[in-house]
Each structure stands twice: as structure tokens, then as C-alpha cells.
Design a protein around this motif. Structure first.
Motif, short mmCIF file in Angstrom:
data_model
loop_
_atom_site.label_atom_id
_atom_site.label_comp_id
_atom_site.label_asym_id
_atom_site.label_seq_id
_atom_site.Cartn_x
_atom_site.Cartn_y
_atom_site.Cartn_z
N TRP A 137 0.74 -1.69 -0.19
CA TRP A 137 -0.21 0.31 -0.04
C TRP A 137 0.79 1.19 0.23
N ARG A 138 0.58 2.26 -0.85
CA ARG A 138 0.74 3.93 -0.45
C ARG A 138 0.47 4.08 1.00
N ILE A 139 1.90 4.39 1.11
CA ILE A 139 1.18 5.54 3.10
C ILE A 139 1.03 7.51 1.91
N PRO A 140 -0.37 7.95 2.45
CA PRO A 140 -0.43 8.85 1.56
C PRO A 140 0.00 10.34 1.64
N GLY A 141 1.02 10.57 0.61
CA GLY A 141 2.10 12.12 0.54
C GLY A 141 2.83 12.02 0.83
N GLY A 142 3.89 11.34 -0.13
CA GLY A 142 4.95 11.24 0.02
C GLY A 142 5.53 10.01 -1.11
N MET A 143 6.72 9.22 -1.55
CA MET A 143 7.09 8.15 -1.73
C MET A 143 7.55 7.52 -0.53
N GLN A 144 6.22 6.56 -0.05
CA GLN A 144 6.61 5.83 1.23
C GLN A 144 5.17 4.50 1.03
N ASN A 145 5.90 3.60 1.06
CA ASN A 145 4.65 2.40 0.98
C ASN A 145 5.40 1.55 2.68
N PRO A 171 -3.87 5.12 7.56
CA PRO A 171 -4.49 5.72 6.00
C PRO A 171 -3.70 4.66 5.69
N LEU A 172 -4.52 3.61 4.96
CA LEU A 172 -3.63 3.53 3.52
C LEU A 172 -4.66 3.23 2.08
N ALA A 173 -3.23 4.78 0.91
CA ALA A 173 -4.03 4.01 -0.47
C ALA A 173 -3.35 2.81 -1.33
N ASP A 226 -11.35 8.41 0.26
CA ASP A 226 -10.19 7.91 1.05
C ASP A 226 -8.55 7.86 0.60
N ALA A 227 -8.26 7.88 1.57
CA ALA A 227 -6.38 7.55 1.25
C ALA A 227 -5.65 7.70 -0.44
N THR A 228 -6.24 7.39 -1.35
CA THR A 228 -5.60 7.29 -2.12
C THR A 228 -6.45 8.70 -3.09
N ALA A 229 -7.49 9.11 -2.69
CA ALA A 229 -8.04 10.25 -3.48
C ALA A 229 -7.41 11.40 -2.79
N LEU A 230 -6.50 10.89 -1.44
CA LEU A 230 -5.94 12.15 -0.45
C LEU A 230 -4.75 12.25 -1.39
N HIS A 231 -3.71 10.99 -1.29
CA HIS A 231 -2.39 10.80 -2.11
C HIS A 231 -2.76 11.85 -3.37
N ASP A 232 -3.31 11.24 -4.01
CA ASP A 232 -3.56 12.04 -5.53
C ASP A 232 -3.79 13.77 -5.11
#
Lengths: 90, 90, 90, 90, 90, 90, 90, 90, 90, 90
Positions: free
Chosen positions: A44-52, C83-85, J60-66
């Protein structure tokens, strides 16, 4: 054996854009291979940067290290590894 | 597979002295068993308190967890586990 | 939406053993329900103590909070929620 | 006297690849000498990066410092040293 | 060999005042012995609480651990030990 | 008044070797002066890197600051200062 | 010499309300004395709990320690002391 | 002026259930008053425990402190306050 | 309203000496203006580096932000701001 | 669903001033769009640097990440995301 692996990538600001793009494409390709062979079980991506964060599966810590070091961005990433034991609910 | 395990024990101040003595004796006995069967490969005290660091060997994280939970002081200890990979110098 | 949830339980040392046993049994039963209905997708023990990490699935943070608070050990636990994306490799 | 030594290496991103390769080869050679003479008793890789943890043996902290500084990567590494006392289980 | 030792004492609030006084007096007496025999070379209070920092001298970490554990307040203290190497200015 | 001063030096990787050597020599010379005039009472190396810890003596924090800033490596160092009070054992 | 002192008070939950009230009143009275004699130069509350930050003035760290220990709540407080040097703007 | 306030409540395990219930009800009532008069502008639960984060509005830090201390659970809570400045996007 | 502001400046090592000198002189001049108009009430150096702590006074966090950003070294500094409430001893 | 997002921007010191100005202008424009479409509900500056905290709203977290990655300064920012649950006071 399963491992929880949290990866943060920090690219040096002076890296040219094309170099970044090539590295990211290579990383994606190698990641797909590790996903296909079951080394990366879920990611999964961790939202807000290049993190997973991901659930990795490997024979032991040595095999896990080799898999992580095979990533093209290995030189620029910081990985935090937590060994996982079976939970009675599973 | 090897693990680096750092353990810090915190006994509640209200625990009666005899109870502490019995627990510590039981811990020593169980530790000797784990040392004898190769689960604890090496162990050292960290000077200045009830802390130790050791090299533990177990089939995987589940077996390591069971070994750690079999210690009589498990309820009072905080363990920090680092999975270890083979180093090319070995 | 998925969440990474890391839970550490700290039982007060003065809690009687039978009370602990009853609480742990109730926790196991409630955990099984959350596993069955898909709220807990996967869960692992972190070796060396009363700690676990899991992938939880809930409509949003409010539903996740309600699920976590429904655990009988909620009062004694510390939960860390990430939270996970979706990752492009999935 | 034994020491637990945890080393993390951070290479500056602008270091040319050949320079990195030469440094790593020199590091490996010097490490082999320290392993052969008993200064490094055991060493493991920490999975996921240029990190290792080892049991080092030296007359005292001054001899340990000299051994660590003799590593070709010393300028790029961060070492965390914990002095170790004998544990009654040994 | 020299060690930098930083000690913080936390007395449980429920400890009766007379018990605290007796412990502190015993600690002072044992400290004076360790000062007299050269184990504690220098010691200072860190202002604002029951904390001190000192230069301790011992054959190795095992001897240092024994000296620290001989303090009557050992059960209530947290010690942070840094091994010291000779500096060229000395 | 005494101060515990812990200094860590980080040299920028791009600093040419000769510049480093000249700076270190100047640092050594200035350190010797501060040792001779009693500002630095005792100093030790912390094993594994360019770090030291010392007991410094100065009229007050202003005089200590001036002494620290007079070091040729001041621009590259991080100093952590703890004020010290007299301990009854001294 | 000036010191920045940050104090956080943690009262044990089992302390009876009247005891708390008496301690707080005594603390206020002693604080007023230290304010009147110039030991506490300025003091502010940090919003949201029993915390404050102040500029204290004392001959040295020993005198500061004595002033802090003279506070009736000393046993329940944690103080963080930063020595202050004169700034050229003053 | 706006403040970001993050509050974590830790109830002592020995507090009787009825006392907890009464405290929580009183907290809810006082919170409703602060919400009604505009002191609490918005508030959210942080999932997984007794924690919340809110936007509080008060004339200054003194008024904010008084509002926070008026909460019945103040003795059991830890509040972290961040002052907020106007952002050009607003 | 008062604020405690702790500032640490980190100059990039590649900044030419003359540029540093000009920036520091401009910083000193702007600081003197803020001191003269009462924005900076008191300021101290933290010994051992380019760090200071001060009591700042501003209408609110927005005015404080503007004052801090008006400093020529703003781009190179890290500021930690604590809002201050009136203490009953004042 | 709401998220608390705290963003800190660190611009590499070698970035030319005009590039910084163009990036900041583009960031402001993209921020205005996210504010207009309700993704950013509220946003505040944290005084003393290029930091802000905001309430973001996304499916959700995916939309926030984008949304976060669509910011022109994304490469230079560090974002800390906290998922928010509904509080009974709202």
C-alpha cells in the motif's frame, strides 16, 4: 515467514528528472516481479509522499535483504523491517 | 534464523521481595534451558539495570515469540526484536 | 478503505489473573467476529509481547474507531492507525 | 571486553560508482582482517540497507575506537556502541 | 577504563517518607565507598531532580554493572552508560 | 561552574582532504590551549566517530559559549550542554 | 546567570484532593518568595496542563538546584534546565 | 486566535467504572458548552483510543488555558497546543 | 500575547563566507528593530552553536509569523513556537 | 472522510530564487483549486517557517494521496496524515 516492511524513498534534489523517471520505471518493473513471485504479498502507499508499507514473504532475513537490495531505488530508500509471527486469529 | 533480542525488565515496585526472588530464579532456570537447546546462542547484560541483549536462534518469528513468552518474567518485560541476515564476512 | 493498525496492550500489574484470562478470552471472541466479517483482513503477532499489527478494512475512520473500541481490551490498549492508499502494484 | 556495535553507512549520493565500489572492497578486506584477529567476533546484516550489527571484542573503548576508525568507510558511517557485561547464563 | 554514567532515580510515590530517608542515607554511604575506592572518579548533580552524571572507572562493563547494582537505590534508578576512549588532548 | 559538553562533528563530504587536515590540526591546537587554561578539565572520545564528551569549566554560559565558538570546527559541530551542580559526594 | 527552566508536574492520581490543595498552596507561597527575591525573573503557564516555563536567575547550577528542590512539589515535578548566555541584542 | 489542540486522556486503571461514567458525562456536557460558545470550533476523534484533535478559538493562550482546565477530565489529560496563523488560502 | 521562540540556524556549508557575514549583519540589524519595537522582549543565546531562545510579543500567531519571516536568515532557520499564558505569580 | 494533514516544506538551499518564486506561485494556484473544490476545508500556517496544517476532505486515502501529489511542491514536502473520525460533539 512474513515481514512488515515500511519503505521511504528520498531522491536527492539534484537528480535530473529523466534519471528519476527511468529509476521509477525500473523500480515498478522489479516490484511487479517480486509481486508476481509472491515475495511482496500485499503493498500500500502511505499517503503524502514516496512511502509504502507492505507484507513481504521470504525464507528468512537473508532472502528478504536480497529482495530489497534488488530494487533499483535501494540506494535511495530507508526500509524498516518488522518480523511477523502467526496470530491465533489466522 | 538469528534474531537480536534486547530485553528490559520492569518489576512493579509493589511486588513483594520473595515473589521477585522466585520469579528471578524461575527465569534463570528457563533461560538455562533455552541456552542449552540453542535458542539463546549468546547473551550479555547491559550494565546498570535489568536489561540484556542476546543472539537468539529460532525457525521463524512464531517460534521466537513462543520462546520469549515461555519466560516467567514475560509479563514484566519489553522485548525489541531485530531480524538478522547473514553477513558476507561470516 | 484499508488501515494499518498496530496495537500494544499493557495490562495493569495488579489485575487478578482470572480477570486477565476472562478479558483475553473475550478479546479473542470479539477478534474472531471482526475477522469473520472482514473488518480485520489479516493480523500478525509482533514477537516478544502483547502486540500485533493488522490490516483492517472499514468504511471510514469512524467505523474503524467503533470496531477498535468494541474490543474488550480497548481500555488497556494503545492503537496506532495509518491510513492506506492503493499502490499501483496491486 | 565485548561491545555491541551497530553501524549504518550513508554514502553521499554524488559519490561516483567506481569510488563506491573501491571503498566497499577496501571495507570488506579490512573487515576480514578484524574478523580474523578476533576483533569482530560475529557480524550480521540488518535487512534493507547498508547496516550491520556485530559483537566486537577489544581491550577497552580506546582499542575499539581505533579498530572502528581503521575501516575505510569510517567517514561515512554512524556507529552506536553498547558496552556488554557477562551474563550469568554464559 | 572510564565510563560516563547518567543516573535518574524515580521513587514510587507510595514509598513512605522514612523508607525514602533510609534508602537515601544508605545510597549516600555506598556512594562514599565507591568514591573512596576510585570507582566513582567525579560526580555532579543535574539540577532540578534526582539525577546525576559521573565519571566511573572499572576494569570492564561487568565490574561496572556490579558497582551500579550495589547501590541501595538500584531498583529505582535508570542508568545510561557510555564507554569512554582516551582523547588525544589528555 | 562546570558543564558537561558533548560534541559531534559532521564534516560535509565535499570538503577536500587537505582542508579537513588543516581544520583538525587547528582544532587540536585550540583544544590544547583550552585544556592548558583549565576551560576543558577532562575530555574523552566517544568510540566510533568524531564525537567527544568533556567536563568544561567557565565563569558562566556566556564564557562557555565563547570558548566553544573559538574552536575552528565550530561551524561543523553540534554541541549539547548540560549545566552541572555540586554533588554531596564531592 | 540566567537559566530557562521548563517544569511539568504530574500528581499521582491516588493523592487525596485536600493534600493536592495544600501542596499547590504551599507551592504558590514558595514560588512567590522566589519571585520576590529575583530567583524567578519571569514565569508563564504553558496552556493545557500543570506546566510552566520561566527565566530563573542564580549564581550557578548548584544554587539553581537548591531553589528548585525547595519547591513543595519538587518530588512530583520534572524540570528541564537550559543554561543561557548573553545575546548581542541585549 | 485559533489553536490546534490535540488531547489524549489516560484514566488510571483503578478508577471505578461509575466514576469514569460520571466524569465522561460531565466532560461531554462541558464540551457541548465550549462548542456552543465557539471556543471549540471543530473537533474530531483520533481513531483507536481516548484521543481527539480540535480547532479551538480563544482571545489568547490564557483564555485557552482556562477553557482547557474547565474540562472535568483535565487532571487525566495531556494536551498539545499549536498556535495557528492565518494562511493566504483562507 | 507572549510566545517562547527557540530558533536554530543551519547555514549550508557551501555558502561563501562573505555571504554569511552579510546575512548575519542584516539579521542583527533586523533583530535590533524587533527588539526596539517590543516584538522581541528578551533574547538569550543557547551556548554552543547558532541557537537562541527568546520571549516574543505579538498580537497573535499571524503577527508573530510575519515578524519571524522578516528575519534575513528565515530561510535557514528552524523555529519552535510555544504560546504562553499568564502565570498567577506574575 | 476528513484528514488532518500537516505539511513541512524544505527547499534545497541551491534552488535559484526565481525557481522558488515560480514553484510557490504554482503551489498557491493549485492550493486555491483544492480549496475551491472542498478538498482543503480549512488551512492554517504554523508560525515560523514553511509549514501548515489543514483539514482535508477526500473519498479515501487514495484520493487524498492524489490531491497531495498534485501540489507543485510535493517533491520538497513532508506530509503527516492523521485519519479523523466523527466526534459526538459535532
Amino acid at each position: 515467514m512474513d515481514f512488515l516492511v515500511r519503505i521511504a524513498v528520498t531522491l536527492p534534489p539534484e537528480l535530473p528528472v529523466e534519471r528519476v523517471e527511468r529509476l521509477v520505471a525500473a523500480e515498478r518493473a522489479r516490484g511487479a516481479e517480486l509481486k508476481a513471485d509472491g515475495t511482496i504479498q500485499r503493498i500500500w502507499r502511505i499517503p503524502g509522499g514516496m512511502q509504502n508499507v507492505g507484507i513481504w514473504s521470504a525464507a528468512d532475513a537473508t532472502a528478504l535483504h536480497d529482495a530489497l537490495m534488488s530494487l533499483p531505488l535501494a540506494r535511495y530508500m530507508k526500509a524498516e523491517v518488522t518480523p511477523l509471527a502467526v496470530h491465533p486469529l489466522e
